[in-house]
Enzyme design. Sequence first.
Site, PDB file in Angstrom:
ATOM      1  N   ARG A  89     -57.444 -56.524 -65.398  1.00  0.00           N
ATOM      2  CA  ARG A  89     -56.477 -55.894 -64.810  1.00  0.00           C
ATOM      3  C   ARG A  89     -55.166 -56.364 -64.831  1.00  0.00           C
ATOM      4  O   ARG A  89     -54.095 -55.858 -64.194  1.00  0.00           O
ATOM      5  CB  ARG A  89     -57.065 -55.736 -63.314  1.00  0.00           C
ATOM      6  CG  ARG A  89     -57.641 -54.318 -62.736  1.00  0.00           C
ATOM      7  CD  ARG A  89     -58.071 -54.553 -61.485  1.00  0.00           C
ATOM      8  NE  ARG A  89     -58.126 -53.353 -60.766  1.00  0.00           N
ATOM      9  CZ  ARG A  89     -59.139 -52.485 -60.643  1.00  0.00           C
ATOM     10  NH1 ARG A  89     -60.411 -52.971 -61.215  1.00  0.00           N
ATOM     11  NH2 ARG A  89     -59.379 -51.532 -60.029  1.00  0.00           N
ATOM     12  N   ARG A 146     -53.094 -49.189 -54.213  1.00  0.00           N
ATOM     13  CA  ARG A 146     -54.130 -49.496 -55.252  1.00  0.00           C
ATOM     14  C   ARG A 146     -53.379 -48.808 -56.542  1.00  0.00           C
ATOM     15  O   ARG A 146     -53.263 -49.524 -57.644  1.00  0.00           O
ATOM     16  CB  ARG A 146     -55.824 -48.943 -55.188  1.00  0.00           C
ATOM     17  CG  ARG A 146     -56.154 -49.948 -54.288  1.00  0.00           C
ATOM     18  CD  ARG A 146     -57.356 -49.025 -53.513  1.00  0.00           C
ATOM     19  NE  ARG A 146     -58.612 -48.634 -54.573  1.00  0.00           N
ATOM     20  CZ  ARG A 146     -59.557 -47.701 -54.407  1.00  0.00           C
ATOM     21  NH1 ARG A 146     -59.356 -47.049 -53.030  1.00  0.00           N
ATOM     22  NH2 ARG A 146     -60.116 -47.510 -55.225  1.00  0.00           N
TER      23      ARG A 146
HETATM   24  P1  ADP Z   1     -61.077 -48.810 -58.588  1.00  0.00           P
HETATM   25  O1  ADP Z   1     -60.865 -49.026 -59.891  1.00  0.00           O
HETATM   26  O2  ADP Z   1     -61.754 -47.480 -57.959  1.00  0.00           O
HETATM   27  O3  ADP Z   1     -60.073 -49.386 -57.625  1.00  0.00           O
HETATM   28  P2  ADP Z   1     -62.823 -51.076 -58.419  1.00  0.00           P
HETATM   29  O4  ADP Z   1     -64.407 -51.165 -57.964  1.00  0.00           O
HETATM   30  O5  ADP Z   1     -62.853 -51.397 -59.840  1.00  0.00           O
HETATM   31  O6  ADP Z   1     -62.285 -49.616 -58.055  1.00  0.00           O
HETATM   32  O7  ADP Z   1     -61.883 -52.225 -57.661  1.00  0.00           O
HETATM   33  C1  ADP Z   1     -62.136 -52.222 -56.121  1.00  0.00           C
HETATM   34  C2  ADP Z   1     -61.042 -53.469 -55.868  1.00  0.00           C
HETATM   35  O8  ADP Z   1     -61.470 -54.717 -56.325  1.00  0.00           O
HETATM   36  C3  ADP Z   1     -59.580 -53.612 -56.464  1.00  0.00           C
HETATM   37  O9  ADP Z   1     -58.638 -52.585 -55.597  1.00  0.00           O
HETATM   38  C4  ADP Z   1     -59.404 -54.982 -56.298  1.00  0.00           C
HETATM   39  O10 ADP Z   1     -58.868 -55.341 -55.045  1.00  0.00           O
HETATM   40  C5  ADP Z   1     -60.462 -55.470 -56.651  1.00  0.00           C
HETATM   41  N1  ADP Z   1     -60.549 -56.101 -58.166  1.00  0.00           N
HETATM   42  C6  ADP Z   1     -61.680 -55.541 -59.060  1.00  0.00           C
HETATM   43  N2  ADP Z   1     -61.461 -55.818 -60.032  1.00  0.00           N
HETATM   44  C7  ADP Z   1     -60.437 -56.721 -60.039  1.00  0.00           C
HETATM   45  C8  ADP Z   1     -59.873 -57.403 -61.250  1.00  0.00           C
HETATM   46  N3  ADP Z   1     -60.242 -57.374 -62.399  1.00  0.00           N
HETATM   47  N4  ADP Z   1     -58.876 -58.078 -60.800  1.00  0.00           N
HETATM   48  C9  ADP Z   1     -58.248 -58.258 -59.218  1.00  0.00           C
HETATM   49  N5  ADP Z   1     -59.013 -57.478 -58.446  1.00  0.00           N
HETATM   50  C10 ADP Z   1     -59.869 -56.763 -58.724  1.00  0.00           C
END
Ligand code: ADP
Length: 192
Positions: A89, A146
């Site tokens: 990300r 987000r």
């Molecule tokens: P979505 O794609 O619907 O936002 P996710 O389950 O992928 O759902 O992520 C939920 C939350 O988890 C994000 O908003 C972030 O806070 C955290 N998160 C997930 N993956 C990462 C990542 N690779 N780096 C930083 N934060 C992450």
Amino acid sequence: MLNIILFGPPGSGKGTQSEKLIVKYGLKHLSTGDLLRSEIAAQTPLGLEAKAIMDKGHLVPDEVVIGMISSALEANPTSSGFLFDGFPRTEAQSIALDSLLELKNTEIAAVLSLEVGEDELIKRLLQRGLTSGRSDDTNEEIIRARIVEYHKKTSVVADYYSQFDKVRNIKGEGTVDEIFQALCKEVDQYTM
Ligand code: ADP
């Protein structure tokens, strides 16, 4: 090995499509969101720290998610490939992932990027919030935060992999099955 990144903003359908892709191609699904939610459910110190950040719609620190992915790769030494969902990300996460895969003598084959308009994203996330039990899906302000994080920090991941010509854009609106077929058409190019 076949390693794919499923990419796109929150609500673009990465989770839904991942479930289908891993079955069809025999890949191990690695979702940092799911891994973080398991830590929260188990009430570990890492989970408690992550929850506060996730509930604001912000990204958890790179070293936390990179550590989780590194452990998951080590825990699955015989996997025939990985489907990364919600990771990388940031550019730092992308660089770290490339190094981790290099240690395994493999690499990312493709970044499949799901494209969905912003109004549709917000609609889908609010809808999901009715049943998902996810606190970050119930409040429009958090959802918008987000999406802002996505534009500020995550969209650069596509730029990073574009230098290696690995990004494929897929229309993420339509039926689940139409989108799945479009994704499979891309993945098949790496399996046939
Ligand atoms: P979505 O794609 O619907 O936002 P996710 O389950 O992928 O759902 O992520 C939920 C939350 O988890 C994000 O908003 C972030 O806070 C955290 N998160 C997930 N993956 C990462 C990542 N690779 N780096 C930083 N934060 C992450």
